[in-house]
Design a protein around this motif. Structure first.
Motif, mmCIF file in Angstrom:
data_model
loop_
_atom_site.group_PDB
_atom_site.id
_atom_site.type_symbol
_atom_site.label_atom_id
_atom_site.label_comp_id
_atom_site.label_asym_id
_atom_site.label_seq_id
_atom_site.Cartn_x
_atom_site.Cartn_y
_atom_site.Cartn_z
ATOM 1 N N ILE A 114 40.844 50.296 23.513
ATOM 2 C CA ILE A 114 41.550 50.272 22.167
ATOM 3 C C ILE A 114 42.331 51.526 22.090
ATOM 4 N N GLU A 115 43.109 51.657 21.331
ATOM 5 C CA GLU A 115 43.892 52.854 21.040
ATOM 6 C C GLU A 115 44.485 52.849 19.812
ATOM 7 N N SER A 116 44.933 53.938 18.948
ATOM 8 C CA SER A 116 45.650 53.720 17.811
ATOM 9 C C SER A 116 47.065 53.586 18.138
ATOM 10 N N LYS A 117 47.719 53.248 17.159
ATOM 11 C CA LYS A 117 49.188 53.364 17.195
ATOM 12 C C LYS A 117 49.699 54.611 17.400
ATOM 13 N N THR A 118 50.819 54.679 18.106
ATOM 14 C CA THR A 118 51.705 56.064 18.195
ATOM 15 C C THR A 118 53.012 55.867 17.814
ATOM 16 N N CYS A 119 53.105 56.993 16.997
ATOM 17 C CA CYS A 119 54.540 56.996 16.379
ATOM 18 C C CYS A 119 55.528 57.709 17.422
#
Length: 140
Positions: free
Chosen positions: A50-55
């Protein structure tokens, strides 16, 4: 009971060079891993990322709340994070944080860490919830 390594790669870093696609605010995307609100079963031999969204600026988004739910079946999960960089404040990580919780325990994580491993007290038939939440401040 077996100990299960749950390999979770959390790329919550402020500047992942490979993912920088420009400057400024803009659309934030999930590049790899399970999508928010995923439900999975953890059993001996299973592993998830899992990972966060990246902007576009390489940071994680503000005003984000993402949950990953896991049913624990006959194992004790271990959460491994290659890299964490979460802007939270204080002992309870006010602001941005990563929360790991089972039916009997909760751990709140923020700050900078490399190669971190976490394990929660879980029964054989339990649930593990992972939540990444950010406040209204600037992108992380």
């Amino acid at each position: 009971m077996r100990t299960l390594p749950l390999a979770i790669l959390l790329l919550l870093v402020a500047g992942v060079a490979a993912k920088k696609k420009g400057k400024g605010k803009g659309k934030c995307e999930l590049v790899n891993g399970l999508s928010c609100n995923s439900w999975k079963t953890l059993e001996p031999g299973s592993s998830y990322t899992i990972e966060s969204k990246t902007c576009k600026n390489g940071k994680y988004p503000k005003k984000e709340s993402c949950f990953w739910y896991f049913y624990v079946d006959g194992c004790v999960p271990t959460i491994h994070c290659d890299s964490i960089d979460i802007k939270g404040n204080g002992k309870r990580c006010r602001g941005d944080k990563l929360t790991l919780s089972s039916m009997s325990e909760e751990e709140v994580i923020c700050g900078r860490m490399e190669d971190a491993t976490f394990s929660l007290d879980t029964a054989e038939d339990d649930f593990l919830t992972i939540e990444f939440s950010t406040n209204r401040g600037a992108e992380g």
